[in-house]
Design a protein around this motif. Structure first.
Motif, PDB file in Angstrom:
ATOM      1  N   ILE A  10       4.931  30.943  30.610  1.00 29.65           N
ATOM      2  CA  ILE A  10       6.271  30.911  29.805  1.00 29.65           C
ATOM      3  C   ILE A  10       5.983  29.762  28.859  1.00 29.65           C
ATOM      4  O   ILE A  10       6.231  29.811  27.761  1.00 29.65           O
ATOM      5  CB  ILE A  10       7.397  30.948  30.510  1.00 29.65           C
ATOM      6  N   ALA A  11       5.606  28.610  29.369  1.00 29.79           N
ATOM      7  CA  ALA A  11       5.407  27.381  28.404  1.00 29.79           C
ATOM      8  C   ALA A  11       4.689  27.558  27.363  1.00 29.79           C
ATOM      9  O   ALA A  11       4.901  27.225  26.176  1.00 29.79           O
ATOM     10  CB  ALA A  11       5.069  26.170  29.362  1.00 29.79           C
ATOM     11  N   LYS A  12       3.640  28.029  27.650  1.00 29.81           N
ATOM     12  CA  LYS A  12       2.672  28.328  26.562  1.00 29.81           C
ATOM     13  C   LYS A  12       3.065  29.191  25.369  1.00 29.81           C
ATOM     14  O   LYS A  12       2.956  29.129  24.166  1.00 29.81           O
ATOM     15  CB  LYS A  12       1.123  28.986  27.006  1.00 29.81           C
ATOM     16  N   LYS A  13       4.134  30.369  25.613  1.00 28.49           N
ATOM     17  CA  LYS A  13       4.598  30.982  24.845  1.00 28.49           C
ATOM     18  C   LYS A  13       5.478  30.341  24.071  1.00 28.49           C
ATOM     19  O   LYS A  13       5.862  30.253  22.692  1.00 28.49           O
ATOM     20  CB  LYS A  13       5.228  32.405  25.643  1.00 28.49           C
ATOM     21  N   LEU A  14       6.673  29.388  24.942  1.00 27.44           N
ATOM     22  CA  LEU A  14       7.786  28.803  23.977  1.00 27.44           C
ATOM     23  C   LEU A  14       7.238  27.487  23.297  1.00 27.44           C
ATOM     24  O   LEU A  14       7.911  27.468  22.381  1.00 27.44           O
ATOM     25  CB  LEU A  14       8.470  28.181  25.260  1.00 27.44           C
ATOM     26  N   PHE A  15       6.028  27.013  23.497  1.00 34.28           N
ATOM     27  CA  PHE A  15       5.471  25.903  22.904  1.00 34.28           C
ATOM     28  C   PHE A  15       4.426  26.250  21.830  1.00 34.28           C
ATOM     29  O   PHE A  15       3.606  25.503  21.117  1.00 34.28           O
ATOM     30  CB  PHE A  15       4.978  24.780  23.760  1.00 34.28           C
ATOM     31  N   GLU A  16       4.092  27.666  21.719  1.00 29.90           N
ATOM     32  CA  GLU A  16       3.057  28.290  20.794  1.00 29.90           C
ATOM     33  C   GLU A  16       3.166  27.700  19.505  1.00 29.90           C
ATOM     34  O   GLU A  16       2.308  27.199  18.748  1.00 29.90           O
ATOM     35  CB  GLU A  16       3.031  29.563  20.924  1.00 29.90           C
ATOM     36  N   ARG A  61      18.344  35.141  14.467  1.00 28.58           N
ATOM     37  CA  ARG A  61      17.431  35.557  15.361  1.00 28.58           C
ATOM     38  C   ARG A  61      17.945  36.049  16.670  1.00 28.58           C
ATOM     39  O   ARG A  61      17.319  36.858  17.693  1.00 28.58           O
ATOM     40  CB  ARG A  61      16.277  34.722  15.829  1.00 28.58           C
ATOM     41  N   LYS A  62      19.364  35.457  17.051  1.00 28.64           N
ATOM     42  CA  LYS A  62      19.905  35.914  18.403  1.00 28.64           C
ATOM     43  C   LYS A  62      20.262  37.091  18.586  1.00 28.64           C
ATOM     44  O   LYS A  62      20.488  38.037  17.766  1.00 28.64           O
ATOM     45  CB  LYS A  62      21.088  35.085  18.727  1.00 28.64           C
ATOM     46  N   ALA A  63      20.029  37.794  19.722  1.00 25.84           N
ATOM     47  CA  ALA A  63      20.473  38.899  20.229  1.00 25.84           C
ATOM     48  C   ALA A  63      21.937  39.195  20.153  1.00 25.84           C
ATOM     49  O   ALA A  63      22.746  38.444  20.443  1.00 25.84           O
ATOM     50  CB  ALA A  63      19.792  39.377  21.321  1.00 25.84           C
ATOM     51  N   LYS A  70      15.985  32.220  25.279  1.00 22.35           N
ATOM     52  CA  LYS A  70      17.254  33.077  25.165  1.00 22.35           C
ATOM     53  C   LYS A  70      17.060  34.088  24.066  1.00 22.35           C
ATOM     54  O   LYS A  70      17.112  35.379  24.612  1.00 22.35           O
ATOM     55  CB  LYS A  70      18.456  32.177  24.895  1.00 22.35           C
ATOM     56  N   ILE A  71      16.208  33.877  23.304  1.00 21.27           N
ATOM     57  CA  ILE A  71      15.935  35.086  22.161  1.00 21.27           C
ATOM     58  C   ILE A  71      14.989  35.917  22.732  1.00 21.27           C
ATOM     59  O   ILE A  71      15.214  37.358  22.430  1.00 21.27           O
ATOM     60  CB  ILE A  71      15.748  34.213  20.871  1.00 21.27           C
ATOM     61  N   SER A  72      13.920  35.579  23.366  1.00 25.24           N
ATOM     62  CA  SER A  72      12.963  36.498  23.676  1.00 25.24           C
ATOM     63  C   SER A  72      13.067  36.889  25.227  1.00 25.24           C
ATOM     64  O   SER A  72      12.338  37.995  25.389  1.00 25.24           O
ATOM     65  CB  SER A  72      11.478  35.390  23.556  1.00 25.24           C
ATOM     66  N   TYR A  73      13.732  36.496  25.937  1.00 28.26           N
ATOM     67  CA  TYR A  73      14.004  37.066  27.467  1.00 28.26           C
ATOM     68  C   TYR A  73      15.413  37.288  27.706  1.00 28.26           C
ATOM     69  O   TYR A  73      16.392  36.641  27.385  1.00 28.26           O
ATOM     70  CB  TYR A  73      13.519  35.950  28.299  1.00 28.26           C
ATOM     71  N   PRO A  74      15.586  38.521  28.238  1.00 27.77           N
ATOM     72  CA  PRO A  74      16.965  38.744  28.642  1.00 27.77           C
ATOM     73  C   PRO A  74      17.605  38.154  29.813  1.00 27.77           C
ATOM     74  O   PRO A  74      18.845  38.403  30.228  1.00 27.77           O
ATOM     75  CB  PRO A  74      16.868  40.450  28.587  1.00 27.77           C
ATOM     76  N   ASP A  75      16.919  37.449  30.600  1.00 28.84           N
ATOM     77  CA  ASP A  75      17.224  37.199  31.935  1.00 28.84           C
ATOM     78  C   ASP A  75      17.693  35.610  31.819  1.00 28.84           C
ATOM     79  O   ASP A  75      17.604  34.895  32.974  1.00 28.84           O
ATOM     80  CB  ASP A  75      16.221  37.012  33.105  1.00 28.84           C
TER      81      ASP A  75
END
Length: 244
Positions: A170-176, A242-244, A194-199
């Protein structure tokens, strides 16, 4: 192989680094790997970090050629890590959050596999040792209320505590991608999740720290505090669409 990496960014910390303290703390935490980031320091910080790396098998150094700020230093550290870790954490160079507290946060993350992000929270409670100046406390509460109510729109108490544990994938995606701001990137990181994951409400959790001691001589200057409102607006307008 150790399954957890702790990243610590440094910028011109040569006079504040206690070599023996670092040696003792990191040596006693041999189940953790440490990545020390030299953020383009102009003093002898890099020399000290290299000496620590020579002494400790669980310690490596990554040096940036120029000062880029805490956000980019941590981002580069996360992207630079080549081993397959289960968790990546980051904390401040002054050990205002002790490594023992980071390990406690890590244990909380490991004990609940639903958790993808664990935040340390500086809540002054009866029986704990959270020491902050009154000015920083009140500024922090104002800032946190704005972030919680307007930006994140979830009840987060303390986004700016420098203690975080994140699942490595998750960190590598969030800090990409680079962050918009140098000092309040934690808010952006949470927004990205929050934008990328629903949980978000079940996968992100705060835990009050038992010990957090303000060490003073912060590298955040007055001008950084003054531009915080503009940074908040920058984040708001960039991410709001970008927010859902």
């Amino acid at each position: 192989m150790n399954q957890t990496l702790f990243i610590i960014p440094f910028y011109n910390e040569g006079k504040r680094i206690s070599f023996e303290e670092y040696l003792q703390i990191m040596g006693a935490s041999n189940e953790i790997d440490f990545l020390l980031i030299n953020d383009g320091s102009s003093d002898d910080t890099l020399d000290i970090l290299n000496k620590l790396s020579e002494k400790l098998e669980n310690c490596t150094v990554y040096s940036l050629s120029q000062n880029s700020g805490k956000a980019e230093a941590i981002r580069q550290g996360i992207l630079h890590s080549e081993k397959r870790y289960e968790y990546i954490g980051y904390l401040d160079a002054d050990f205002s959050t002790p490594v023992s507290e980071m390990i406690r946060l890590l244990d909380n993350a490991k004990n609940d596999k639903k958790l993808n992000i664990v935040l340390g929270s500086r809540v002054k409670l009866l029986g704990n040792q959270v020491v902050r100046s009154q000015a920083r406390h009140y500024f922090g509460r104002i800032f946190a209320t704005i972030i919680s109510k307007i930006i994140l729109r979830v009840p987060v108490y303390d986004t700016q505590c420098g203690a975080k544990i994140i699942k490595a994938d998750i960190a590598k995606k969030l800090f990409e991608k680079p962050f918009l701001t140098r000092w309040i990137f934690d808010v952006e990181m949470l927004l990205r999740y929050k934008i990328s994951y629903p949980d978000f409400l079940i996968a992100v959790k705060e835990f009050p720290l038992e010990t957090w001691i303000e060490k003073g001589n912060t590298s955040i200057k007055l001008k950084e505090f003054l531009i915080f409102p503009f940074q908040i607006l920058k984040i708001y307008f960039h991410y709001d669409k970008r927010k859902a």
